[in-house]
Design an enzyme around this catalytic site. Structure first.
Site, PDB file in Angstrom:
ATOM      1  N   HIS A   1       0.846  -1.197   0.000  1.00  0.00           N
ATOM      2  CA  HIS A   1       0.000   0.000   0.000  1.00  0.00           C
ATOM      3  C   HIS A   1       0.886   1.253   0.000  1.00  0.00           C
ATOM      4  O   HIS A   1       2.088   1.161   0.199  1.00  0.00           O
ATOM      5  CB  HIS A   1      -0.920   0.028   1.226  1.00  0.00           C
ATOM      6  CG  HIS A   1      -0.175   0.204   2.512  1.00  0.00           C
ATOM      7  ND1 HIS A   1       0.365  -0.847   3.195  1.00  0.00           N
ATOM      8  CD2 HIS A   1       0.135   1.307   3.230  1.00  0.00           C
ATOM      9  CE1 HIS A   1       0.973  -0.398   4.284  1.00  0.00           C
ATOM     10  NE2 HIS A   1       0.843   0.907   4.330  1.00  0.00           N
TER      11      HIS A   1
ATOM     12  N   LYS B   1       6.038  -2.122 -12.151  1.00  0.00           N
ATOM     13  CA  LYS B   1       5.077  -2.639 -13.127  1.00  0.00           C
ATOM     14  C   LYS B   1       5.362  -4.122 -13.343  1.00  0.00           C
ATOM     15  O   LYS B   1       6.401  -4.637 -12.934  1.00  0.00           O
ATOM     16  CB  LYS B   1       5.135  -1.859 -14.442  1.00  0.00           C
ATOM     17  CG  LYS B   1       6.444  -1.925 -15.172  1.00  0.00           C
ATOM     18  CD  LYS B   1       6.402  -1.082 -16.429  1.00  0.00           C
ATOM     19  CE  LYS B   1       7.713  -1.216 -17.190  1.00  0.00           C
ATOM     20  NZ  LYS B   1       7.688  -0.485 -18.431  1.00  0.00           N
TER      21      LYS B   1
END
Length: 156
Positions: free
Chosen positions: A69, A130
């Site tokens: 997070h 990514k």
């Protein structure tokens, strides 16, 4: 549930063999999933291990950090110069998927929402923001493709 996390964190600190540590963590069932024949060397757990899914034959080197997070909303929601639209800035979180036959090198950082592999290598110190394609080696900050899994296997 809290006691399970505390006990799991203690196991990460006191069990030094990465295969034994992985078996212990699998048994504790604190991750989203934890495959077979894995090696876990970090001394810490992600803050939300239930958001990390680990496949089979995965090796995680020392001090790999799984960021499940962010906390940007704290600053953005308290910044008077920004206009808030739609109820303010939201907390962002996501799962991390480490697929089969993957190695993650020491001190790598993995961001939420990322999927790695299968058959992939993350070079030490890399910052993965990514997805890492199947069969590749990535390295750097941010991590970029620098080779293939098969090329590495031929040289090893």
């Amino acid at each position: 549930k809290i006691m399970k996390k505390i006990f799991s964190k203690l196991g990460c600190f006191f069990i030094h063999n990465g295969f034994h540590k992985a078996a212990f963590l699998k048994k504790m069932n604190v991750f989203g999933s934890f495959g077979e024949k894995c090696f876990w060397h970090p001394r810490i757990l992600p803050s939300e291990p239930e958001k990390v899914f680990i496949g089979n034959n995965v090796a995680i080197a020392t001090d790999v950090y799984f960021c499940t997070h962010d906390i940007n909303h704290i600053v953005l929601n308290n910044c008077e110069r920004l206009e808030k639209s739609g109820g303010g800035y939201k907390w962002k979180t996501g799962d991390i998927h480490i697929k089969d036959n993957t190695f993650i090198g020491a001190h790598a950082q993995i961001k939420y929402g990322v999927s790695i592999g299968p058959n992939a290598i993350v070079a030490m110190g890399s910052v993965v923001v990514k997805d890492v394609p199947e069969g590749t080696i990535v390295g750097g900050n941010p991590a970029k493709v620098i080779g293939t899994f098969d090329e590495y296997a031929k040289k090893a």
